[in-house]
Design an enzyme around this catalytic site. Structure first.
Site, PDB file in Angstrom:
ATOM      1  N   GLY A   7      72.777  30.982   8.405  1.00 17.69           N
ATOM      2  CA  GLY A   7      72.335  32.344   8.689  1.00 17.69           C
ATOM      3  C   GLY A   7      71.926  33.027   7.398  1.00 17.69           C
ATOM      4  N   LYS A 184      87.126  44.103  18.450  1.00 20.06           N
ATOM      5  CA  LYS A 184      85.779  44.359  17.932  1.00 20.06           C
ATOM      6  C   LYS A 184      84.764  44.371  19.074  1.00 20.06           C
ATOM      7  CE  LYS A 184      82.517  43.468  14.327  1.00 20.06           C
ATOM      8  NZ  LYS A 184      81.790  42.471  13.561  1.00 20.06           N
ATOM      9  N   ASN A 188      81.823  47.012  19.826  1.00 23.37           N
ATOM     10  CA  ASN A 188      80.420  46.609  19.924  1.00 23.37           C
ATOM     11  C   ASN A 188      79.836  46.938  21.298  1.00 23.37           C
ATOM     12  OD1 ASN A 188      81.020  43.748  17.833  1.00 23.37           O
ATOM     13  ND2 ASN A 188      79.985  45.604  17.279  1.00 23.37           N
ATOM     14  N   SER A 255      73.645  46.599  14.547  1.00 21.73           N
ATOM     15  CA  SER A 255      72.943  45.319  14.446  1.00 21.73           C
ATOM     16  C   SER A 255      72.019  45.117  15.646  1.00 21.73           C
ATOM     17  CB  SER A 255      73.955  44.175  14.339  1.00 21.73           C
ATOM     18  OG  SER A 255      74.901  44.254  15.381  1.00 21.73           O
ATOM     19  N   GLU A 267      72.382  40.243  20.806  1.00 23.91           N
ATOM     20  CA  GLU A 267      73.631  39.541  21.142  1.00 23.91           C
ATOM     21  C   GLU A 267      74.246  40.097  22.430  1.00 23.91           C
ATOM     22  OE1 GLU A 267      75.441  37.844  17.201  1.00 23.91           O
ATOM     23  OE2 GLU A 267      75.440  40.023  17.049  1.00 23.91           O
TER      24      GLU A 267
HETATM   25  O1  KPL Z   1      79.578  45.996  14.226  1.00 19.63           O
HETATM   26  C1  KPL Z   1      78.746  46.841  14.374  1.00 19.63           C
HETATM   27  C2  KPL Z   1      77.352  46.375  14.586  1.00 19.63           C
HETATM   28  O2  KPL Z   1      76.402  47.086  14.285  1.00 19.63           O
HETATM   29  O3  KPL Z   1      77.202  45.226  15.054  1.00 19.63           O
HETATM   30  C3  KPL Z   1      79.133  48.301  14.389  1.00 19.63           C
HETATM   31  C4  KPL Z   1      80.624  48.427  14.265  1.00 19.63           C
HETATM   32  C5  KPL Z   1      78.674  48.950  15.646  1.00 19.63           C
HETATM   33  C6  KPL Z   1      78.597  49.047  13.188  1.00 19.63           C
HETATM   34  O4  KPL Z   1      77.242  49.304  13.235  1.00 19.63           O
END
Ligand code: KPL
Length: 309
Positions: A7, A184, A188, A255, A267
């Site tokens: 990656g 997490k 997300n 992201s 994702e």
């Molecule tokens: O992990 C994140 C992502 O963008 O994938 C957060 C916690 C939302 C921070 O932007």
């Protein structure tokens, strides 16, 4: 230690640059503009305090040029995991370990299928980073990284943990990462799809009552599915925690929003899709995650079409 990083996006580049002076690191990826910019000018990193450094990194898109790896770090998007796991299996030493530090569910399973469960390690990271353009990375903020213990692999894991800490990436060994992975995931599920749908930074979700309610509901549903699996999240109140993370990362573009803006797949299948699938299996209703999943799938199609035109 030979470390292969799969990656060359934000997280791969962050871990690669930090580890580069301490181990023999090679980064593998298929993004030609990124590889040629890093080869020509090095990787320019803007650190959280605003200072900048340039790193010379070994980057390649040719698996045959990579040395046998003691550690393979998977930092590709979750929809690329199977392919990256096959590539990692090709170069991983028999006693080596392959570690997923990716978002979402299902990555460890795919990795274990390919490299073997005795070499596949679940990790999770709260580091924040974004690509500013080819060869340019912003390290947005520090957060801890956790690696789950694996029987028989304690010495290698400890060595990797020490190396990551030496590299300034706070890392801990834990008995199980399930709670952290689901913790997490709930964040997300709450933040990523909404910011991607409405093209707003994370903090904007706190200021609109409707968006805030949907964010909270998605995080709560995820916590309910985790509870049905017997997993306790690493915090008491998912509504409070998702709001705290949106506040702490208020100016960041998630992201998933970055993926949509680039016209790349997201994702979402491994985040809201996974919550909805587990929910269906366990009889836990997940209407909000299902709705976010479908809306992002539709948005992915139009975003890709727009970029193609
Ligand atoms: O992990 C994140 C992502 O963008 O994938 C957060 C916690 C939302 C921070 O932007």
């Amino acid at each position: 230690m030979n470390i292969a990083i799969f990656g060359v996006g934000a997280m791969g580049m962050l871990f690669g640059s930090r580890l580069s002076g301490l181990a023999n690191v090679t980064l593998f990826g298929n993004w030609p503009e990124q590889l040629s910019a890093v080869r020509r000018r090095g990787l320019v990193v803007t650190h959280p305090d605003g200072s900048k450094s340039v790193y010379c990194l070994n980057v390649t898109d040719d698996l045959n040029t990579m040395p046998p790896a003691d550690v393979a770090l998977l930092l590709v998007k979750s929809y690329q995991t199977s392919r990256a796991a096959r590539q990692a299996a090709n170069i991983l030493r028999p006693g080596g370990i392959a570690v997923t530090l990716q978002n979402g569910l299902g990555n460890l399973e795919k990795l274990a299928e390919t490299v073997g469960p005795e070499r596949a390690v679940q990790g999770i990271t709260a580091q924040g980073a974004a690509i500013l353009g080819p060869g340019r990375l912003r390290h947005a903020g520090h957060g801890p990284t956790y690696l789950a213990r694996l029987p028989g692999k304690e010495p290698q894991l400890q060595r990797l943990v020490d190396l990551l800490n030496q590299a300034g990436l706070e890392t801990h060994l834990v008995d199980s990462a399930d709670s952290l992975v689901w913790g997490k995931l709930a964040i997300n599920a709450g933040i990523n799809p909404l910011t991607a749908l409405f093209d707003v930074p994370n903090g904007a979700l706190l200021h609109n009552p409707t968006l805030r309610a949907v964010m909270t509901a998605a995080a709560r549903e995820t916590a309910e599915v985790a509870a049905a699996l017997g997993i306790t999240l690493p915090y008491d109140d998912p509504a409070r925690r998702v709001a705290e993370v949106a506040e702490a990362t208020a100016a960041n573009y998630s992201s998933m929003l970055q993926d949509i803006r680039r016209g790349s797949p997201t994702e979402i299948d491994a985040i809201c899709g996974a919550v909805a699938r587990y929910g269906a299996r366990l009889g836990v209703p997940t209407p909000v995650n299902r709705w976010l999943w479908q809306r992002i799938k539709r948005k992915e199609r139009t975003a890709t079409e727009k970029i193609r035109v």
